[in-house]
Design an enzyme around this catalytic site. Structure first.
Site, PDB file in Angstrom:
ATOM      1  NE  ARG A 230      -3.691  -2.202   0.168  1.00 37.11           N
ATOM      2  CZ  ARG A 230      -3.243  -3.326  -0.388  1.00 37.11           C
ATOM      3  NH1 ARG A 230      -2.107  -3.311  -1.059  1.00 37.11           N
ATOM      4  NH2 ARG A 230      -3.929  -4.425  -0.319  1.00 37.11           N
TER       5      ARG A 230
ATOM      6  CD  GLU B 155      -5.770   2.056   2.451  1.00 37.37           C
ATOM      7  OE1 GLU B 155      -5.577   0.930   2.935  1.00 37.37           O
ATOM      8  OE2 GLU B 155      -6.621   2.285   1.573  1.00 37.37           O
TER       9      GLU B 155
ATOM     10  CB  SER C  25      -8.799  -0.720   4.727  1.00 38.14           C
ATOM     11  OG  SER C  25      -9.379  -1.909   4.266  1.00 38.14           O
TER      12      SER C  25
HETATM   13  C1  LIG Z   1     -15.437   1.143  -0.457  1.00 39.58           C
HETATM   14  C2  LIG Z   1     -13.946   1.229  -0.713  1.00 39.58           C
HETATM   15  C3  LIG Z   1     -13.209   0.067  -0.918  1.00 39.58           C
HETATM   16  C4  LIG Z   1     -11.823   0.145  -1.152  1.00 39.58           C
HETATM   17  N1  LIG Z   1     -11.126  -1.018  -1.342  1.00 39.58           N
HETATM   18  C5  LIG Z   1      -9.794  -0.968  -1.586  1.00 39.58           C
HETATM   19  C6  LIG Z   1      -9.047  -2.185  -1.798  1.00 39.58           C
HETATM   20  O1  LIG Z   1      -9.591  -3.289  -1.789  1.00 39.58           O
HETATM   21  N2  LIG Z   1      -7.712  -2.076  -2.015  1.00 39.58           N
HETATM   22  C7  LIG Z   1      -7.081  -0.863  -2.056  1.00 39.58           C
HETATM   23  O2  LIG Z   1      -5.863  -0.846  -2.267  1.00 39.58           O
HETATM   24  N3  LIG Z   1      -7.756   0.285  -1.869  1.00 39.58           N
HETATM   25  C8  LIG Z   1      -9.093   0.276  -1.630  1.00 39.58           C
HETATM   26  N4  LIG Z   1      -9.783   1.431  -1.420  1.00 39.58           N
HETATM   27  C9  LIG Z   1      -9.068   2.729  -1.430  1.00 39.58           C
HETATM   28  C10 LIG Z   1      -9.148   3.501  -2.765  1.00 39.58           C
HETATM   29  O3  LIG Z   1     -10.230   3.084  -3.525  1.00 39.58           O
HETATM   30  C11 LIG Z   1      -7.874   3.333  -3.588  1.00 39.58           C
HETATM   31  O4  LIG Z   1      -6.769   3.791  -2.866  1.00 39.58           O
HETATM   32  C12 LIG Z   1      -7.949   4.124  -4.914  1.00 39.58           C
HETATM   33  O5  LIG Z   1      -6.848   3.795  -5.715  1.00 39.58           O
HETATM   34  C13 LIG Z   1      -8.013   5.632  -4.705  1.00 39.58           C
HETATM   35  O6  LIG Z   1      -8.327   6.216  -5.945  1.00 39.58           O
HETATM   36  P1  LIG Z   1      -8.939   7.674  -6.055  1.00 39.58           P
HETATM   37  O7  LIG Z   1      -8.917   8.054  -7.504  1.00 39.58           O
HETATM   38  O8  LIG Z   1     -10.257   7.723  -5.405  1.00 39.58           O
HETATM   39  O9  LIG Z   1      -7.853   8.494  -5.239  1.00 39.58           O
HETATM   40  P2  LIG Z   1      -8.013   9.867  -4.438  1.00 39.58           P
HETATM   41  O10 LIG Z   1      -8.680   9.614  -3.128  1.00 39.58           O
HETATM   42  O11 LIG Z   1      -8.601  10.916  -5.290  1.00 39.58           O
HETATM   43  O12 LIG Z   1      -6.478  10.192  -4.164  1.00 39.58           O
HETATM   44  C14 LIG Z   1      -5.708   9.329  -3.368  1.00 39.58           C
HETATM   45  C15 LIG Z   1      -4.236   9.706  -3.472  1.00 39.58           C
HETATM   46  O13 LIG Z   1      -3.773   9.478  -4.789  1.00 39.58           O
HETATM   47  C16 LIG Z   1      -3.241  10.685  -5.356  1.00 39.58           C
HETATM   48  N5  LIG Z   1      -3.627  10.697  -6.771  1.00 39.58           N
HETATM   49  C17 LIG Z   1      -4.871  10.512  -7.277  1.00 39.58           C
HETATM   50  N6  LIG Z   1      -4.826  10.564  -8.626  1.00 39.58           N
HETATM   51  C18 LIG Z   1      -3.532  10.789  -8.957  1.00 39.58           C
HETATM   52  C19 LIG Z   1      -2.836  10.965 -10.197  1.00 39.58           C
HETATM   53  N7  LIG Z   1      -3.466  10.904 -11.384  1.00 39.58           N
HETATM   54  N8  LIG Z   1      -1.491  11.203 -10.148  1.00 39.58           N
HETATM   55  C20 LIG Z   1      -0.828  11.261  -8.969  1.00 39.58           C
HETATM   56  N9  LIG Z   1      -1.424  11.114  -7.768  1.00 39.58           N
HETATM   57  C21 LIG Z   1      -2.766  10.880  -7.771  1.00 39.58           C
HETATM   58  C22 LIG Z   1      -3.856  11.817  -4.560  1.00 39.58           C
HETATM   59  O14 LIG Z   1      -3.006  12.928  -4.573  1.00 39.58           O
HETATM   60  C23 LIG Z   1      -3.972  11.180  -3.184  1.00 39.58           C
HETATM   61  O15 LIG Z   1      -2.754  11.290  -2.496  1.00 39.58           O
HETATM   62  C24 LIG Z   1     -11.170   1.405  -1.193  1.00 39.58           C
HETATM   63  C25 LIG Z   1     -11.932   2.572  -0.983  1.00 39.58           C
HETATM   64  C26 LIG Z   1     -13.301   2.490  -0.753  1.00 39.58           C
HETATM   65  C27 LIG Z   1     -14.095   3.739  -0.564  1.00 39.58           C
END
Ligand SMILES: Cc1cc2nc3c(=O)[nH]c(=O)nc-3n(C[C@H](O)[C@H](O)[C@H](O)COP(=O)(O)OP(=O)(O)OC[C@H]3O[C@@H](n4cnc5c(N)ncnc54)[C@H](O)[C@@H]3O)c2cc1C
Length: 362
Positions: A164, A357, A244
């Site tokens: 992670r 996280e 998580s």
């Molecule tokens: C219901 C639920 C279930 C989940 N299950 C999992 C799971 O099973 N496994 C897991 O690993 N995660 C899980 N997650 C966490 C999350 O979905 C992941 O971490 C996902 O990759 C975040 O994507 P986002 O676009 O929403 O990121 P954001 O929340 O928008 O951003 C997260 C981080 O990534 C950075 N970021 C976003 N886009 C970019 C980009 N294009 N370039 C550089 N940096 C960027 C942001 O600056 C920030 O630091 C879950 C979340 C939820 C709500």
């Protein structure tokens, strides 16, 4: 580039919390992103990146700067000698990329079905689930250095993935914008399921977990995730979360043993019970470490699924003790207060520090 003023962050994060961003810039490509950063400079504001907002806690005061929000969604697949390389732009929802791969019978990411968020965020925390993680299929990322304006290509070595974690997550906030990623997938209609509950779900559906059709594997993952409230679906109670909330701690062997004896001494672990733990990458000096279950530590420190926080508008998910949920009408401060309560109690009971996280924005 489209600039939106006072963009409400509760509408753009899965926790449904937070005040507005002063500006939200929709960026389709590198030129858009450069223009957005220029605008931030000219306005004397900081900038940061927001994808799907599923790993973000937006502060109640909002974000007093410019948020770069990727919108490019193209996918290209190129056949190579032994694999298919798939390049996807960062604004594409991650799960649409998984669905594409499953439809094209490309194995490697089906177990990552149902993870919310955008493609561009997937490498940031090296998303993982059910025995697969992004690092296993990652080839490279097209990255814009938002400070110099230069385009770079980062390979797996530069990404320095860990559990992670990655170089992006450890790096300067907002500096590196991932514009697209390239993954190496295997042309195969089947894959093996590694996790026990996933294997059981496949068996129940009449599929062979050692050679499951990708579509069946995807369906099974989505069913199991849904059961745990680990999909974003307004129909499911407790789905307003960031997934998580704490990462599973990786600690020195001594700390793991100490946590186990503390729980046993306090009567929180039965005499014949052992605390679950798995091997974790050793430290640089070769000393052994163990990965612990954050959910187990939280439960044995006295919390239960569905428990309310100090303010009951937030609490622990009824389906998954590791997910902190916003039940409605709450604030980011309520959520962080609950997280602090959990962290303090787990540290008191076990000596283990839990780490959040999702990132805090604003
Ligand atoms: C219901 C639920 C279930 C989940 N299950 C999992 C799971 O099973 N496994 C897991 O690993 N995660 C899980 N997650 C966490 C999350 O979905 C992941 O971490 C996902 O990759 C975040 O994507 P986002 O676009 O929403 O990121 P954001 O929340 O928008 O951003 C997260 C981080 O990534 C950075 N970021 C976003 N886009 C970019 C980009 N294009 N370039 C550089 N940096 C960027 C942001 O600056 C920030 O630091 C879950 C979340 C939820 C709500």
């Amino acid at each position: 580039m489209r600039l939106l003023p006072d963009a409400p962050l509760d509408a753009r994060t899965t926790l449904r919390l937070g005040g507005p961003a002063r500006w939200l810039a929709e960026v389709a490509d590198a030129d858009d992103a450069r223009a957005a950063v220029r605008f931030a400079h000219q306005s004397g504001l900081p900038w940061a990146i927001l994808g799907g907002g599923s790993n973000t806690i937006a502060a109640d005061v909002g974000y007093a700067g410019v948020l770069l929000h990727p919108t490019g969604r193209r996918i290209e697949a190129t056949e190579r000698a032994d694999s298919v390389w798939v390049r996807a732009e960062s604004g594409l929802p991650w799960d649409e990329l998984v669905a594409f791969a499953v439809r094209r019978e490309l194995a490697g990411i089906a177990a990552l079905s149902g993870i919310p968020g955008q493609v561009g965020a997937a490498p940031v925390q090296n998303i993982g689930a059910y025995g697969e993680q992004l690092a296993d299929v990652f080839v490279s990322a097209d990255v814009l250095d938002c400070v110099t304006g230069k385009l770079e290509c980062w390979d797996a070595e530069r990404a320095a993935f860990a559990y992670r974690d990655s170089a992006w997550k450890r790096g300067e906030e907002g500096r590196w914008l991932i514009l697209a990623i390239t993954l190496k997938l295997q042309p195969s209609a089947f894959a093996a399921a590694r996790y026990p509950d996933l294997r059981q779900e496949l068996l129940d559906g009449g599929a062979d977990p050692d050679r499951a059709p990708l579509a069946a594997l995807r369906r099974a993952v989505l069913t199991v995730r849904r059961r745990k409230g680990m999909v974003c679906d307004p129909e499911i109670a407790d789905s307003r979360s960031a997934g998580s909330f704490f990462v599973n701690p990786e600690v020195p062997l001594d700390a793991a043993r100490d946590a186990e004896s503390r729980l046993r001494a306090a009567g929180r672990l039965g005499p014949d019970e052992t605390m679950p733990s798995w091997p974790a990458p050793a430290l640089a000096d070769g000393s052994e470490r163990r990965k612990l279950s954050a959910a187990f530590l939280i439960e044995r420190s006295g919390f239960r699924k569905g428990q309310d926080g100090p303010n009951p508008r937030v609490g622990l998910s009824r389906r998954h003790v590791l997910a902190l949920v916003h039940r409605g009408g709450g604030s980011a401060a309520d959520l962080l207060a609950l997280a602090d309560t959990i962290t303090a109690q787990v540290a008191r009971q076990t000596g283990i520090s839990l780490h959040r996280e999702p990132r805090l924005l604003g």
